[in-house]
Design an enzyme around this catalytic site. Structure first.
Site, PDB file in Angstrom:
ATOM      1  CE  LYS A   1       3.711  -8.724   1.090  1.00  0.00           C
ATOM      2  NZ  LYS A   1       3.230  -7.624   0.259  1.00  0.00           N
TER       3      LYS A   1
ATOM      4  CE  LYS B   1      -2.392  -0.703   4.810  1.00  0.00           C
ATOM      5  NZ  LYS B   1      -1.019  -1.194   4.620  1.00  0.00           N
TER       6      LYS B   1
ATOM      7  CB  CYS C   1      -4.736  -6.598  -0.799  1.00  0.00           C
ATOM      8  SG  CYS C   1      -3.578  -7.109  -2.058  1.00  0.00           S
TER       9      CYS C   1
HETATM   10  C1  LIG Z   1       5.501  -3.392  -2.678  1.00  0.00           C
HETATM   11  C2  LIG Z   1       4.404  -3.123  -1.706  1.00  0.00           C
HETATM   12  C3  LIG Z   1       3.794  -4.191  -1.046  1.00  0.00           C
HETATM   13  C4  LIG Z   1       2.774  -3.964  -0.137  1.00  0.00           C
HETATM   14  N1  LIG Z   1       2.214  -5.028   0.515  1.00  0.00           N
HETATM   15  C5  LIG Z   1       1.238  -4.814   1.441  1.00  0.00           C
HETATM   16  C6  LIG Z   1       0.699  -5.881   2.189  1.00  0.00           C
HETATM   17  O1  LIG Z   1       1.100  -7.052   2.068  1.00  0.00           O
HETATM   18  N2  LIG Z   1      -0.284  -5.608   3.084  1.00  0.00           N
HETATM   19  C7  LIG Z   1      -0.747  -4.336   3.296  1.00  0.00           C
HETATM   20  O2  LIG Z   1      -1.646  -4.128   4.133  1.00  0.00           O
HETATM   21  N3  LIG Z   1      -0.239  -3.301   2.602  1.00  0.00           N
HETATM   22  C8  LIG Z   1       0.745  -3.499   1.696  1.00  0.00           C
HETATM   23  N4  LIG Z   1       1.297  -2.438   1.025  1.00  0.00           N
HETATM   24  C9  LIG Z   1       0.780  -1.066   1.284  1.00  0.00           C
HETATM   25  C10 LIG Z   1       1.640  -0.319   2.299  1.00  0.00           C
HETATM   26  O3  LIG Z   1       1.585  -0.920   3.568  1.00  0.00           O
HETATM   27  C11 LIG Z   1       1.176   1.158   2.442  1.00  0.00           C
HETATM   28  O4  LIG Z   1      -0.173   1.155   2.867  1.00  0.00           O
HETATM   29  C12 LIG Z   1       1.263   1.936   1.136  1.00  0.00           C
HETATM   30  O5  LIG Z   1       2.446   1.617   0.431  1.00  0.00           O
HETATM   31  C13 LIG Z   1       1.227   3.449   1.368  1.00  0.00           C
HETATM   32  O6  LIG Z   1       2.322   3.862   2.160  1.00  0.00           O
HETATM   33  P1  LIG Z   1       3.629   4.608   1.525  1.00  0.00           P
HETATM   34  O7  LIG Z   1       3.157   5.805   0.792  1.00  0.00           O
HETATM   35  O8  LIG Z   1       4.497   4.898   2.710  1.00  0.00           O
HETATM   36  O9  LIG Z   1       4.259   3.606   0.599  1.00  0.00           O
HETATM   37  C14 LIG Z   1       2.337  -2.642   0.108  1.00  0.00           C
HETATM   38  C15 LIG Z   1       2.949  -1.572  -0.554  1.00  0.00           C
HETATM   39  C16 LIG Z   1       3.974  -1.796  -1.444  1.00  0.00           C
HETATM   40  C17 LIG Z   1       4.620  -0.611  -2.146  1.00  0.00           C
END
Ligand SMILES: Cc1cc2nc3c(=O)[nH]c(=O)nc-3n(C[C@H](O)[C@H](O)[C@H](O)COP(=O)(O)O)c2cc1C
Length: 367
Positions: free
Chosen positions: A46, A191, A154
């Site tokens: 995270k 990212k 973000c």
């Molecule tokens: C609740 C939540 C919190 C997230 N927090 C972060 C974060 O702290 N840093 C980050 O780079 N991406 C964060 N993401 C993005 C995820 O790492 C990922 O890029 C995004 O959810 C797409 O992937 P998925 O379709 O598998 O969910 C977060 C996503 C969610 C749903």
């Protein structure tokens, strides 16, 4: 594991190419330990900042579901519905660097062969803030982290020099990447945000600044839907909402389109694909477009918080597919379909018909 799943990405040896993405599944030491025990090849923590953050009141994430027969979309749980997407307005880790430091060291000592990538984020409006990026990167690598992922994506930031606002600005993201590369002894992944017109421009900025890989996508800026009965957003605090991030199945095709643009523009560079992956058939898309690793968030959140069944399905699916196709390693199929994404005019027309990309008279163009 010598089952052909092992791969080297940005110089790091992964026992399989699947990582938990930076998000709630990787928000604590116990989650990350459980994730490694379950079989994930790596995790991205995270996102860690220097200072604690305060999240909104109430839930930070919910899941939008569709009813197949009617097409109804709602966050309310109901039988027979299928997952459409996740929606979140969670900020970075609410635990600051000091909290993370001893934990990163302990995790790495307990799992020396697993890849531990630290996601970090700071502002970028001054030299002092650029030094924050360096401080974060140095502290994490000193604890044994194998790589650093720069959160330039973000979607919730108010500040113009943070999160996805950096990722939309090729100059700013280059400055941040250069600053981190100055002190990094481990690979640095950038990212990027999908919320940009031509992501190749931002990718170029990151690579020119020395990024070892690009990770894409973070969540797509979006709003929760309005409940027609209450006329309230399905997620709100005191009736108010701010744009948040969409993840899960809905973003898989969107994220692939961004990835295809980048892997074609930079076929020799390294890419970590994220967005909507829950099974190997999904991950295969990213690999065939040229990605060397794939990350998962939403599907893992819904599977015992760290995705023990998801990682099992991903590794089993990859092994079965490789066996069926006679592939010995990821290198045998990475990028196989990268050049199949072409401009519209390159797609075959019915016999006798022709299309010239809208440049010459063909019905709707002036003759
Ligand atoms: C609740 C939540 C919190 C997230 N927090 C972060 C974060 O702290 N840093 C980050 O780079 N991406 C964060 N993401 C993005 C995820 O790492 C990922 O890029 C995004 O959810 C797409 O992937 P998925 O379709 O598998 O969910 C977060 C996503 C969610 C749903």
């Amino acid at each position: 594991m010598s089952n052909g799943l092992a791969t080297t990405f940005t110089g790091l040896r992964f026992e399989n190419p699947f990582l938990l993405a930076s998000a709630p599944p990787t928000e604590s030491e116990s989650n990350i330990m459980r994730a490694f025990d379950a079989g994930w090849g790596g995790v991205v923590t995270k996102t860690i900042g220097l200072h604690p953050v305060t999240n909104v009141a109430g839930p930070k994430t919910k899941f939008l579901r569709s009813t197949p027969e009617s097409g109804h979309l709602s966050m309310q749980k109901r039988p027979g519905s299928a997952l459409h997407s996740s929606w979140n307005w969670e900020l970075i880790s609410d635990k600051a660097l000091d909290w993370w430091i001893p934990r990163l060291g302990r995790i790495k000592k307990a799992h020396p062969s697993k890849m531990l990538i630290a996601s970090v984020m700071a502002g970028s409006g001054s030299d002092e803030e650029l030094r924050h990026w360096q401080e974060l990167a140095k502290a994490c690598q000193n604890e044994g982290c194998d790589g650093i992922e720069l959160n330039l994506s973000c979607p919730h930031m108010d500040r113009k020099d943070m999160g996805s606002n950096i990722g939309k600005d090729p100059e700013l993201l280059s400055v941040v990447t250069v600053a981190v590369k100055e002190v990094a002894k481990v690979p640095v992944w950038a990212k990027l945000t999908p919320s940009t017109t031509d992501i190749v421009v931002e990718a170029k900025g990151a690579f020119l600044a020395g990024a070892d890989a690009i990770t894409s996508s973070n969540t797509f800026p979006s709003l929760p839907l309005v409940d027609p009965n209450t006329l309230e957003f399905e997620m709100n605090v005191d009736g108010l909402v701010s744009p948040g991030g969409l993840g899960g199945p809905a973003i898989l095709p969107l994220s692939l389109a961004k990835m295809a643009q980048m892997t074609q523009a930079f076929p020799d560079k390294s890419f970590s694909g994220i967005g909507g992956v829950a099974e190997f058939a999904h991950a295969l898309n990213y690999f065939l477009l040229g990605c060397g690793t794939v990350q998962v968030c939403t599907a893992a959140m819904l599977d015992h918080a760290v995705g023990p069944n998801i990682i099992k399905a991903l590794t089993t699916g990859m092994a079965e597919t490789m066996e069926k196709r006679g592939w010995k390693s990821l290198d045998d199929f990475r990028g196989l379909l990268r050049d199949r994404v072409v401009s519209h005019s390159q797609i075959r027309r019915p016999e006798g018909a022709d299309y010239r990309g809208g440049y010459e008279a063909e019905g709707y163009a002036a003759s």
